[in-house]
Design an enzyme around this catalytic site. Structure first.
Site, PDB file in Angstrom:
ATOM      1  N   SER A 100      -0.885  -3.584  -1.645  1.00 36.70           N
ATOM      2  CA  SER A 100      -1.339  -3.228  -0.294  1.00 36.70           C
ATOM      3  C   SER A 100      -1.882  -4.482   0.390  1.00 36.70           C
ATOM      4  O   SER A 100      -2.191  -5.477  -0.294  1.00 36.70           O
ATOM      5  CB  SER A 100      -2.467  -2.198  -0.422  1.00 36.70           C
ATOM      6  OG  SER A 100      -3.105  -1.950   0.804  1.00 36.70           O
ATOM      7  N   TYR A 132     -10.474   1.158  -4.187  1.00 39.66           N
ATOM      8  CA  TYR A 132      -9.065   0.995  -3.787  1.00 39.66           C
ATOM      9  C   TYR A 132      -8.694  -0.484  -3.690  1.00 39.66           C
ATOM     10  O   TYR A 132      -7.685  -0.923  -4.245  1.00 39.66           O
ATOM     11  CB  TYR A 132      -8.836   1.695  -2.443  1.00 39.66           C
ATOM     12  CG  TYR A 132      -7.378   1.711  -2.015  1.00 39.66           C
ATOM     13  CD1 TYR A 132      -6.464   2.553  -2.637  1.00 39.66           C
ATOM     14  CD2 TYR A 132      -6.915   0.881  -0.991  1.00 39.66           C
ATOM     15  CE1 TYR A 132      -5.124   2.571  -2.262  1.00 39.66           C
ATOM     16  CE2 TYR A 132      -5.587   0.889  -0.603  1.00 39.66           C
ATOM     17  CZ  TYR A 132      -4.693   1.746  -1.243  1.00 39.66           C
ATOM     18  OH  TYR A 132      -3.366   1.749  -0.864  1.00 39.66           O
TER      19      TYR A 132
HETATM   20  P1  NAD Z   1       0.991   9.533  -0.827  1.00 37.29           P
HETATM   21  O1  NAD Z   1      -0.332  10.114  -1.076  1.00 37.29           O
HETATM   22  O2  NAD Z   1       1.908  10.205   0.121  1.00 37.29           O
HETATM   23  O3  NAD Z   1       1.782   9.298  -2.205  1.00 37.29           O
HETATM   24  C1  NAD Z   1       1.155   8.972  -3.418  1.00 37.29           C
HETATM   25  C2  NAD Z   1       1.809   9.795  -4.511  1.00 37.29           C
HETATM   26  O4  NAD Z   1       1.249   9.423  -5.797  1.00 37.29           O
HETATM   27  C3  NAD Z   1       1.545  11.311  -4.344  1.00 37.29           C
HETATM   28  O5  NAD Z   1       2.773  12.012  -4.339  1.00 37.29           O
HETATM   29  C4  NAD Z   1       0.690  11.655  -5.531  1.00 37.29           C
HETATM   30  O6  NAD Z   1       0.890  12.974  -6.040  1.00 37.29           O
HETATM   31  C5  NAD Z   1       1.117  10.595  -6.550  1.00 37.29           C
HETATM   32  N1  NAD Z   1       0.121  10.446  -7.608  1.00 37.29           N
HETATM   33  C6  NAD Z   1      -1.221  10.312  -7.453  1.00 37.29           C
HETATM   34  N2  NAD Z   1      -1.814  10.272  -8.652  1.00 37.29           N
HETATM   35  C7  NAD Z   1      -0.837  10.375  -9.584  1.00 37.29           C
HETATM   36  C8  NAD Z   1      -0.836  10.407 -10.998  1.00 37.29           C
HETATM   37  N3  NAD Z   1      -1.973  10.317 -11.699  1.00 37.29           N
HETATM   38  N4  NAD Z   1       0.345  10.510 -11.645  1.00 37.29           N
HETATM   39  C9  NAD Z   1       1.507  10.621 -10.940  1.00 37.29           C
HETATM   40  N5  NAD Z   1       1.559  10.604  -9.596  1.00 37.29           N
HETATM   41  C10 NAD Z   1       0.405  10.486  -8.925  1.00 37.29           C
HETATM   42  O7  NAD Z   1       0.733   8.048  -0.312  1.00 37.29           O
HETATM   43  P2  NAD Z   1       1.753   6.857  -0.023  1.00 37.29           P
HETATM   44  O8  NAD Z   1       1.299   6.219   1.217  1.00 37.29           O
HETATM   45  O9  NAD Z   1       3.176   7.268  -0.151  1.00 37.29           O
HETATM   46  O10 NAD Z   1       1.349   5.876  -1.232  1.00 37.29           O
HETATM   47  C11 NAD Z   1       2.291   5.273  -2.118  1.00 37.29           C
HETATM   48  C12 NAD Z   1       1.712   3.966  -2.593  1.00 37.29           C
HETATM   49  O11 NAD Z   1       1.612   3.072  -1.474  1.00 37.29           O
HETATM   50  C13 NAD Z   1       0.309   4.066  -3.175  1.00 37.29           C
HETATM   51  O12 NAD Z   1       0.212   3.225  -4.321  1.00 37.29           O
HETATM   52  C14 NAD Z   1      -0.560   3.539  -2.057  1.00 37.29           C
HETATM   53  O13 NAD Z   1      -1.780   3.026  -2.531  1.00 37.29           O
HETATM   54  C15 NAD Z   1       0.333   2.475  -1.466  1.00 37.29           C
HETATM   55  N6  NAD Z   1       0.023   2.072  -0.097  1.00 37.29           N
HETATM   56  C16 NAD Z   1      -0.004   2.971   0.900  1.00 37.29           C
HETATM   57  C17 NAD Z   1      -0.311   2.561   2.185  1.00 37.29           C
HETATM   58  C18 NAD Z   1      -0.389   3.529   3.342  1.00 37.29           C
HETATM   59  O14 NAD Z   1      -0.905   3.160   4.391  1.00 37.29           O
HETATM   60  N7  NAD Z   1       0.113   4.744   3.227  1.00 37.29           N
HETATM   61  C19 NAD Z   1      -0.552   1.199   2.458  1.00 37.29           C
HETATM   62  C20 NAD Z   1      -0.508   0.292   1.404  1.00 37.29           C
HETATM   63  C21 NAD Z   1      -0.208   0.737   0.127  1.00 37.29           C
END
Ligand code: NAD
Length: 263
Positions: free
Chosen positions: A141, A154
């Site tokens: 991120s 985080y």
């Molecule tokens: P999201 O919440 O839509 O997706 C995250 C997924 O991870 C969910 O489907 C959740 O069920 C799954 N998950 C959580 N804990 C888990 C576990 N213990 N075992 C298996 N699965 C698990 O969010 P997203 O935005 O799609 O996030 C995806 C990745 O991108 C994450 O690592 C997040 O930190 C990163 N990210 C997101 C953003 C943003 O702005 N959305 C920015 C930078 C990084």
């Protein structure tokens, strides 16, 4: 030829905003995708949208070693091996200063966002070695290259996976396994809605709505908007594919210019 033709990709967090989009894009580019997440109904929905001839799923908690081994084994049994791991499952934790941050939430964020990625690498590398190489892409991120008040768990976790990526890249280069991070700025998914809602609740000021909070975040991004999950998934596709054959140990920003500074 499609960019991931003949490859098998394991994707964790595969029902989330970024993971499900990556799953569809990877499958459209010829990959067989083995999807991992916590909720079976949501996994079935993503598999259904791609087709069982190209997608399979395993319900697994990425923090658990036995469940990690099981999802790697399931991918090998269904598709014959693993070429790509997209270690993408993640949680945001809560918003709180360190002095008040709940210890159990800190531990859970580190378990999912760091231990989960470490376990994925631990169990997938031997399989990739047997295949003659592979690509591991970790979702870090912009929070992995700078601090944010009240997001200590985080941001710590997203910094940690950059260190983990560098170690894994050095260890695995002789085996032809490349390891990189993708570092998005705010992206339109459930996770940002959750963070915005927590910010609004913390302000306790009726003028501060989710929309106002979102606009304030977007204003600090040079391109003046959140990213779309597909904009992240397309960078993941590049790093997963052989087009990035000389890229390993790298931190790849997809952040609308955020890491260049704020205006
Ligand atoms: P999201 O919440 O839509 O997706 C995250 C997924 O991870 C969910 O489907 C959740 O069920 C799954 N998950 C959580 N804990 C888990 C576990 N213990 N075992 C298996 N699965 C698990 O969010 P997203 O935005 O799609 O996030 C995806 C990745 O991108 C994450 O690592 C997040 O930190 C990163 N990210 C997101 C953003 C943003 O702005 N959305 C920015 C930078 C990084």
């Amino acid at each position: 030829m499609a960019r991931l033709e003949g490859k098998v990709a394991v994707i964790t967090g595969a029902t989330g905003g970024i993971g499900s989009t990556a799953a569809k894009i990877f499958a459209d580019e010829g990959a067989k995708v083995a999807l991992v997440d916590l909720n079976e109904a949501a996994l079935q929905e993503v598999v259904g949208s791609i087709g069982e001839d190209r997608a399979s799923y395993t319900v697994a908690d990425v923090t658990q070693p036995d469940q990690t081994e099981a999802y790697v084994d399931a991918a090998v049994n269904r598709w014959g091996g693993v070429d790509v791991l997209l270690a993408n499952a993640g949680i945001e934790g809560t918003l709180s200063p360190i002095t008040d941050y709940p210890i159990d939430v800190f531990d859970r964020v580190m378990a999912v966002n760091v231990r989960g990625v470490w376990l994925g690498i631990k169990y997938v590398v031997p399989v990739m070695r047997g295949r003659g190489g592979g690509s591991i892409v970790i979702t870090s991120s912009t929070a992995g290259i700078g601090g944010s008040p009240e997001m200590s768990a985080y941001n710590t976790s997203k910094h940690a996976v950059i260190g983990l990526m560098r170690c894994a890249a050095l260890e695995s280069a002789p085996d032809g396994i490349r390891v990189n991070t993708v570092n998005p700025a705010p992206i339109e998914t459930r996770m940002m809605r959750s963070i915005e809602e927590m910010r609004v609740a913390a302000m306790d000021d009726s003028r501060v709505t989710v929309e106002v909070t979102k606009q304030a975040v977007a204003d600090r991004i040079p391109l003046e908007r959140y990213g779309d999950p597909a904009e992240v998934a397309r960078l993941m596709l590049f790093l997963a594919s052989d087009e990035s054959s000389y890229c390993t140990g790298g931190v790849y920003m997809v952040d609308g210019g955020r890491s260049a500074g704020s205006r």
